[in-house]
Each structure stands twice: as C-alpha cells, then as structure tokens.
Design a protein around this motif. Sequence first.
Motif, PDB file in Angstrom:
ATOM      1  N   LEU A 399       0.832  -1.199   0.000  1.00 17.87           N
ATOM      2  CA  LEU A 399       0.000   0.000   0.000  1.00 17.87           C
ATOM      3  C   LEU A 399       0.866   1.248   0.000  1.00 17.87           C
ATOM      4  CD1 LEU A 399      -1.161   0.917   3.539  1.00 17.87           C
ATOM      5  CD2 LEU A 399       0.074  -1.220   3.147  1.00 17.87           C
ATOM      6  N   ASP A 400       0.267   2.335  -0.464  1.00 14.45           N
ATOM      7  CA  ASP A 400       0.918   3.636  -0.436  1.00 14.45           C
ATOM      8  C   ASP A 400       0.406   4.425   0.757  1.00 14.45           C
ATOM      9  OD1 ASP A 400       2.116   2.933  -2.778  1.00 14.45           O
ATOM     10  OD2 ASP A 400       0.861   4.208  -4.057  1.00 14.45           O
ATOM     11  N   ILE A 401       1.313   5.150   1.408  1.00 14.51           N
ATOM     12  CA  ILE A 401       0.927   6.023   2.516  1.00 14.51           C
ATOM     13  C   ILE A 401       1.584   7.377   2.293  1.00 14.51           C
ATOM     14  CG2 ILE A 401       0.954   6.399   5.006  1.00 14.51           C
ATOM     15  CD1 ILE A 401       1.285   3.405   5.376  1.00 14.51           C
ATOM     16  N   PRO A 402       0.817   8.476   2.278  1.00 14.57           N
ATOM     17  CA  PRO A 402       1.432   9.805   2.135  1.00 14.57           C
ATOM     18  C   PRO A 402       2.458  10.041   3.242  1.00 14.57           C
ATOM     19  CG  PRO A 402      -0.946   9.934   1.855  1.00 14.57           C
ATOM     20  CD  PRO A 402      -0.648   8.546   2.336  1.00 14.57           C
ATOM     21  N   ALA A 403       3.638  10.519   2.873  1.00 12.62           N
ATOM     22  CA  ALA A 403       4.709  10.693   3.864  1.00 12.62           C
ATOM     23  C   ALA A 403       4.356  11.747   4.903  1.00 12.62           C
ATOM     24  CB  ALA A 403       6.012  11.067   3.150  1.00 12.62           C
ATOM     25  N   ALA A 404       3.480  12.699   4.545  1.00 16.26           N
ATOM     26  CA  ALA A 404       3.136  13.773   5.475  1.00 16.26           C
ATOM     27  C   ALA A 404       1.968  13.404   6.389  1.00 16.26           C
ATOM     28  CB  ALA A 404       2.777  15.044   4.683  1.00 16.26           C
ATOM     29  N   ARG A 405       1.472  12.186   6.293  1.00 16.41           N
ATOM     30  CA  ARG A 405       0.324  11.812   7.114  1.00 16.41           C
ATOM     31  C   ARG A 405       0.689  11.875   8.601  1.00 16.41           C
ATOM     32  NH1 ARG A 405      -1.278   8.052  10.232  1.00 16.41           N
ATOM     33  NH2 ARG A 405      -3.490   7.545  10.446  1.00 16.41           N
ATOM     34  N   ALA A 406      -0.187  12.521   9.369  1.00 14.46           N
ATOM     35  CA  ALA A 406       0.046  12.641  10.810  1.00 14.46           C
ATOM     36  C   ALA A 406       0.047  11.260  11.455  1.00 14.46           C
ATOM     37  CB  ALA A 406      -1.037  13.515  11.437  1.00 14.46           C
TER      38      ALA A 406
END
Length: 474
Positions: A399-406
């Motif tokens: 899966l992809d996860i945005p790097a800026a996700r809190a």
Amino acid sequence: MAALPAESPSSAAPPPSSAPAPEWRALTGWGRTAPTVAQVVSASDEASIREALTMAGERGVIARGLGRSYGAPSQNGGGLVIEIADDGSRAVGEIVIDEQAGTVTAPASVSIDTLLKVLVPAGWFVPVTPGTRLVTLGGAVASDIHGKNHHVDGSLGNHIESMRLLLADGTATDISPSVQPELFWATIGGMGLTGVVLQVTLRVLRIETSRMLVDTQRCPDLDAVCAAMAEGDADHRYSVAWIDLVATGRHLGRSVLTRADHAGRADLAKSAEPFAYHPRVLAGVPPLVPDGMLSRWSVRAFNEVWYRKAPANRSTSVQSIGSFFHPLDAVTSWNRLYGRHGFLQYQFVVPFAADDVLRHVVERLANSGASSFLAVLKRFGEANAAPLSFPMPGWTLTLDIPAARAGIGRLLPELDELVLGAGGRHYLAKDSHLTAADIRRGYPRLPEWRQVRDKADPTGLFTSDLARRLELVG
C-alpha cells in the motif's frame, strides 16, 4: 545459445575512456522522500561502467536504473551514482532471443518496457513483471522482482540462466546457478551491493497472443477475498486483489479480485492481430500538485467508484498486457499525486498461518485513516535460494501512505512489530523507514549474504543510502 564454460571467464583489460565527467545532483526514489546529493555519471556499456567505477571516492558507488525503487537503494549521498538505463531504442539491437532454448539475452540497462516491445511481437513474454514495466533488467535482478504469478512461477531469480557481473576490482565475471552459485544468489535481491549487473540471460514464456483472459469479481470483505484466493489461485497463472483500505466494519477488506491467463489464438476474433502490442500513455501529472489532494475523503470517493465499477459477479474479459499488468504506467509521473512530501510504499509478507496478523494490519490501517488508493493483496509461493530475496510463502500486502500523514511515525513501527513478530518481513526495494534491527529479524540469512558480498567486494566499494541505514554493509 552457448552454455557457460566450466570456469567463469573474467576480463580486466582497460578499454578506451568513454564515460563522461560526473555532476552533482539531488536524487530521490520513486516515493520522492529523503533526497540526497551525489555525483552522478551516465554509463551505458561495460567499458564506460568500468571506467566510472574508478571515479568512486570514500563514499563508494551504486548503480541506478530508472529510479523506480521507492526508497533509497539507488541513492548514495556524498558518493557516486552510475546511471545505467537504455533510452528505449539504443540497446534493442543487443537483445537476442534464442528460439530453441526459449531464452533472451539482454543488457542490464534494458527496461522491461523495451524488452516487451521486442519479445511480444515475437511470441514471447517475460517470466515475471512487476506493476510497472519502467524498470531496468539490472534493477529487476537487484530487487528480485515478483509479480502476480509468484504463486505459480516464483520471482525473477527463478528464471535467470546466467548473468555477467562487474566486480569491485574491475573484472567482469559470468555467474549462474551452477557457476559461482553463492555469488549468483547473493546478487539476486542483493540491492546492487555485490557489483554491477551488465547482462542477463533469462528463460521466457511462449505466448499465442498479446492479450489476457481476465476474471474479475467483487469480494465483500477480507475473509471472502482470502478464501477465494486460497481456493482458486492455483487455477490461474496471475492473481491479485485490490483492497479498499478505507472500508471498515462489516465491509473491512472488501476487494476486487482479478485473475488471468494468457489468451489463446482461439480467444480472439479471426481478424485480430495476435501479437499487437502498443502500450499507451493516456495522461500525465503536472510537476506541481497541491498537498493533500489524496485526502481520506478523495480516496474514499475513488475507492467507492473503483469497487462499484467492478462486476458484482465473476466476469471474464479480454484485456491487453498493458491494461492488466501495468495500468499505472498509463499515467506518467503518477507519483506526483502525493504532493511535495511524497509517499512511502509499504510492502510486507506474513506466513499463511498468520492470516490473523494480516487481518489485524488491515483493520489497523482502516481505522487509522491511512489514505491509500493503491492497496493490493497477493499470495506468494515458494522462496528461492537468494538470501535477501523478499518473497516467501504467505500473504503479501502492498500500500501507499502519504509521507506527510500525521502519526505515520507511530503507525509504521506498530505494524512492523506485528509483521516481524509473525515471522514475516518487508521488501527492501520499497523500504523507507525500517531499522537495521528490523532487517536482522526479517532476513535471518543476512550474515550468510554478507560473507559472500564481502568476499566479492572486500574494500566496500558498493554502497548506498539504504545499505548504510540498514547496516547491510560494513
């Protein structure tokens, strides 16, 4: 095609100078995180690559193909990076198909895209392809790539007859499962740290057409998709499930399962050209994309549409190779959708017996609000002999996860512990956050690999940002 001689040949004669001067440049992986600055030099053939090796300083050197690894295996901050990738046409004449042996020999700089444009019209297909065809053959070896057919065919290393490898001392040597087997298997999945792969000979698959017969069906939850894959994957060469990681509650893990086989000539209309192969690019993402474009709400909307557009019941269609294997390649620079902070791709495998851990991870991700429009589930078959090869029998989720996700700094270590505690591991080619201790737990044959690697490169010439962070090399 001639077999390798009993004694592997080597060559060290210095050729004429052909490599240009290096230039300083900032590099990232495909995830666009953690940029570092290195001296970069382009080299295309054995002579220029050998010459480029002599330019390396104390920070060492690493080869780089098309930069499609998500993390930093082809970055070398403060050191030297040798860019080795074909331009889509230069190396076509060097691709040699042996019809009788069913093999192809090609420079490692050739991309799978280029290889397919030669192989498919001739009635052949690569034995393994990842979700993008825009990777070089050398990079594919270094990552021991896997595809939707691992449960049947294994990873790329299973299909390699031989390789030509440029070592740290400037000599080139031919290796195979029977000639220097330890170095051969250490190079497969070895993240480019045993030397520079120059040429590869691999077995290829005979096909009757360039189309795929694809079965598609919706699965209402995680239990349903796991059961369907366990019961039916053996009937198909290719299998993959897209999971809606935003869905929770009774819809947790709802999926679209697609399984496919190569279409036969009888599956096409009589007027159809059986080996037509024209992969298309439909759109491109501009350089500047607003941060937060892929929010939880936009991903939720996308996932709902994607799930609903799939047939409720099993349906069979004829698709092109590009549509089934490489849909994201139709959108150039799709990695920009995650904005300036980039994204992490997280892929792990856990044994089949740890399916409860898979459920726990999916549940934890869904409840955490980890936005991901790309989440795929596959079943791996048997592992090969490479100490650092990622696949092992079990479930693998990507899966992809945005790097800026809190909260990502707390979420990922929590998931890592679940995976490692179950006897699983993570894919080095996609890693951006693991620790050296995590790798030692997930890859118990790491000391064995190091012994072979250190023997091949006693001065520690080959290194990378990934290798330093994970302490793969001394």
